[in-house]
Motif scaffolding. Structure first.
Motif, PDB file in Angstrom:
ATOM      1  N   UNK A  72     -20.443  -3.935  30.435  1.00  0.00           N
ATOM      2  CA  UNK A  72     -21.565  -4.479  31.198  1.00  0.00           C
ATOM      3  C   UNK A  72     -22.792  -4.665  30.307  1.00  0.00           C
ATOM      4  N   UNK A  73     -23.084  -3.667  29.469  1.00  0.00           N
ATOM      5  CA  UNK A  73     -24.246  -3.752  28.591  1.00  0.00           C
ATOM      6  C   UNK A  73     -24.084  -4.873  27.574  1.00  0.00           C
ATOM      7  N   UNK A  74     -22.881  -5.038  27.036  1.00  0.00           N
ATOM      8  CA  UNK A  74     -22.653  -6.127  26.098  1.00  0.00           C
ATOM      9  C   UNK A  74     -22.899  -7.473  26.738  1.00  0.00           C
ATOM     10  N   UNK A  75     -22.451  -7.606  27.982  1.00  0.00           N
ATOM     11  CA  UNK A  75     -22.670  -8.844  28.725  1.00  0.00           C
ATOM     12  C   UNK A  75     -24.157  -9.075  28.935  1.00  0.00           C
ATOM     13  N   UNK A  76     -24.901  -8.020  29.300  1.00  0.00           N
ATOM     14  CA  UNK A  76     -26.348  -8.137  29.490  1.00  0.00           C
ATOM     15  C   UNK A  76     -27.038  -8.548  28.191  1.00  0.00           C
ATOM     16  N   UNK A  77     -26.641  -7.896  27.095  1.00  0.00           N
ATOM     17  CA  UNK A  77     -27.266  -8.207  25.818  1.00  0.00           C
ATOM     18  C   UNK A  77     -27.077  -9.662  25.420  1.00  0.00           C
ATOM     19  N   UNK A  78     -25.865 -10.175  25.622  1.00  0.00           N
ATOM     20  CA  UNK A  78     -25.610 -11.584  25.289  1.00  0.00           C
ATOM     21  C   UNK A  78     -26.383 -12.511  26.218  1.00  0.00           C
ATOM     22  N   UNK A  79     -26.430 -12.155  27.495  1.00  0.00           N
ATOM     23  CA  UNK A  79     -27.110 -12.997  28.475  1.00  0.00           C
ATOM     24  C   UNK A  79     -28.620 -13.031  28.229  1.00  0.00           C
ATOM     25  N   UNK A  80     -29.196 -11.922  27.781  1.00  0.00           N
ATOM     26  CA  UNK A  80     -30.648 -11.850  27.587  1.00  0.00           C
ATOM     27  C   UNK A  80     -31.128 -12.710  26.423  1.00  0.00           C
ATOM     28  N   UNK A  81     -30.201 -13.190  25.617  1.00  0.00           N
ATOM     29  CA  UNK A  81     -30.617 -14.076  24.530  1.00  0.00           C
ATOM     30  C   UNK A  81     -31.315 -15.328  25.056  1.00  0.00           C
ATOM     31  N   UNK A  82     -30.932 -15.775  26.233  1.00  0.00           N
ATOM     32  CA  UNK A  82     -31.513 -17.009  26.755  1.00  0.00           C
ATOM     33  C   UNK A  82     -32.996 -16.843  27.091  1.00  0.00           C
ATOM     34  N   UNK A  83     -33.447 -15.608  27.270  1.00  0.00           N
ATOM     35  CA  UNK A  83     -34.869 -15.345  27.535  1.00  0.00           C
ATOM     36  C   UNK A  83     -35.678 -15.250  26.241  1.00  0.00           C
ATOM     37  N   UNK A  84     -35.002 -15.241  25.096  1.00  0.00           N
ATOM     38  CA  UNK A  84     -35.695 -15.050  23.840  1.00  0.00           C
ATOM     39  C   UNK A  84     -35.849 -13.590  23.455  1.00  0.00           C
ATOM     40  N   UNK A 124     -27.797   2.676  25.168  1.00  0.00           N
ATOM     41  CA  UNK A 124     -27.634   1.419  25.907  1.00  0.00           C
ATOM     42  C   UNK A 124     -28.262   0.255  25.144  1.00  0.00           C
ATOM     43  N   UNK A 125     -29.471   0.465  24.627  1.00  0.00           N
ATOM     44  CA  UNK A 125     -30.155  -0.607  23.903  1.00  0.00           C
ATOM     45  C   UNK A 125     -29.371  -1.008  22.660  1.00  0.00           C
ATOM     46  N   UNK A 126     -28.802  -0.037  21.971  1.00  0.00           N
ATOM     47  CA  UNK A 126     -28.029  -0.353  20.766  1.00  0.00           C
ATOM     48  C   UNK A 126     -26.821  -1.215  21.079  1.00  0.00           C
ATOM     49  N   UNK A 127     -26.138  -0.914  22.201  1.00  0.00           N
ATOM     50  CA  UNK A 127     -24.984  -1.727  22.597  1.00  0.00           C
ATOM     51  C   UNK A 127     -25.426  -3.164  22.887  1.00  0.00           C
ATOM     52  N   UNK A 128     -26.544  -3.320  23.597  1.00  0.00           N
ATOM     53  CA  UNK A 128     -27.031  -4.656  23.943  1.00  0.00           C
ATOM     54  C   UNK A 128     -27.474  -5.425  22.703  1.00  0.00           C
ATOM     55  N   UNK A 129     -28.173  -4.744  21.802  1.00  0.00           N
ATOM     56  CA  UNK A 129     -28.638  -5.403  20.584  1.00  0.00           C
ATOM     57  C   UNK A 129     -27.459  -5.852  19.727  1.00  0.00           C
ATOM     58  N   UNK A 130     -26.482  -4.976  19.555  1.00  0.00           N
ATOM     59  CA  UNK A 130     -25.313  -5.322  18.736  1.00  0.00           C
ATOM     60  C   UNK A 130     -24.529  -6.478  19.342  1.00  0.00           C
ATOM     61  N   UNK A 131     -24.388  -6.485  20.678  1.00  0.00           N
ATOM     62  CA  UNK A 131     -23.670  -7.579  21.333  1.00  0.00           C
ATOM     63  C   UNK A 131     -24.399  -8.898  21.141  1.00  0.00           C
TER      64      UNK A 131
END
Length: 371
Positions: A72-84, A124-131
């Motif tokens: 779930x966190x990986x998905x969030x991290x990838x999705x948040x790229x669209x916000x910059x 959690x932040x590390x997983x999102x950043x890496x994704x």
């Protein structure tokens, strides 16, 4: 320090009853300390606050399930790229989150709980950043897509066909965030209503909901030739390809991901028996029935069963969709896919579990365009 899910959950339970106040405080704190971040968010923050707390709730209660949480966190991290969003933004978010939890869980707060939250958020932040960083090398943060067809099916439902400018890989059953030129920085989620195609086009089934900025713009104000922005495809209600027969239950525009899954099965060459219960309040709201009938005629293993709940003149099957699922033989040996309004989905799943369908065989989602 090692992760301590118990302390995080214990303190989060204190916050849940005042979720609205906590979310408002979080964003107030974030924008006060990092005002440059305000431009990344929509003008109206009500839905954004709901999404924040929904995501936080899922993360907190998944801390005991690392695989599920990481996905779930990986998905969030990838999705948040669209916000910059970039890596340094997570520090500001973490500081605001910690301040919020400290304030609203003050009655139980201590240094041990604070350390547990810091550890959990850092992980959690590390997983999102890496994704996000991994995704940046292979996929754009967002896609521009041209509207190549816009078909008004009912007063408030349109079927819209888009052609992304670049190939957009996705799985049947997934959804995308959509932004229109009419409402910059406002993203709303809509399920993709078809299996992947050679021509790279996708279809969305959009219901204009009261107060829905993006849904109303797409249904009422979007024309062929317009351009929209699409975020990366996300979602986990995808085909299992187990070989079992299938029960598909769709309410309203919850039909969209169900239809994509059925298309995928037909194209795969497999021949499972598929029962598709397609529910609406009135017969006129069965907006995609002609196309489903065409699919049924070309795939004899598919049986489409329209169900209408509030139309006494309707000559076909009547009733609430959860009730109708119980009128047939057992579904215990089937893979089940359910999508629609949240109340319908929850009740359908409850009854299927009670009737003996294993939880592992049930795939569910909420009809995103109906929120």
């Amino acid at each position: 320090m090692s992760l301590n899910p118990h302390l995080v959950k214990e303190s989060f339970a204190v916050i849940e009853p005042v979720a609205d106040k906590a979310a408002a405080y979080f964003y107030g704190r974030l924008f006060a300390e990092s005002p440059h971040l305000r431009g990344m968010f929509p003008p109206a923050m009500d839905i954004q606050r709901d999404r924040l707390f929904s995501a936080l709730t899922r993360i907190v209660w998944s801390l005991d399930s690392p695989d599920s949480m990481s996905s779930f966190l990986g998905q969030l991290g990838r999705d948040h790229r669209k916000y910059g969003v970039v890596a340094e933004h997570y520090t500001a978010v973490g500081n605001a989150l910690l301040a919020t939890v400290r304030r609203f869980a003050a009655e139980v707060w201590n240094t041990e709980i604070e350390a547990a939250w810091v550890t959990a958020y850092t992980a959690a932040a590390n997983v999102m950043i890496e994704a996000a960083e991994s995704d940046a090398g292979v996929s754009p943060a967002w896609w521009l897509a041209e509207v190549i067809d816009h078909e008004r099916r009912t007063r408030d439902i349109a079927v819209i066909t888009l052609r992304p400018g670049q190939r957009m890989p996705y799985l049947p059953g997934q959804y995308v965030n959509v932004q229109t030129a009419r409402w910059p920085r406002v993203w709303r989620t809509f399920s993709i209503a078809n299996a992947p195609r050679e021509d790279n086009t996708i279809r969305l089934h959009v219901r204009a909901v009261p107060g829905g900025w993006v849904s109303t713009a797409l249904v009422d104000h979007t024309r062929i030739g317009d351009t929209v922005m699409l975020g990366p495809p996300v979602g986990t209600m995808t085909p299992s390809d187990s070989g079992r027969d299938m029960l598909c239950v769709a309410g309203g525009t919850g039909l969209a991901p169900i239809k994509a899954i059925v298309e995928h099965v037909i194209a795969s060459g497999r021949r499972p028996n598929i029962h598709l219960l397609y529910g609406a309040r009135h017969a006129r709201e069965l907006y995609d029935l002609p196309d489903l009938i065409r699919m049924e005629s070309s795939f004899p293993w598919l049986r489409v069963l329209p169900v209408v709940s509030d139309d006494p003149d309707y000559g076909g099957m009547r009733g609430q969709v959860p009730d109708v699922t119980e009128r047939f033989h057992s579904w215990a040996e089937h893979d089940v896919y359910v999508c629609g309004p949240s109340a319908m989905v929850n009740e359908t799943v409850r009854r299927l579990l009670w009737s003996g369908v294993p939880l592992a065989n049930i795939h569910r989602d909420i009809a995103l365009g109906e929120l």
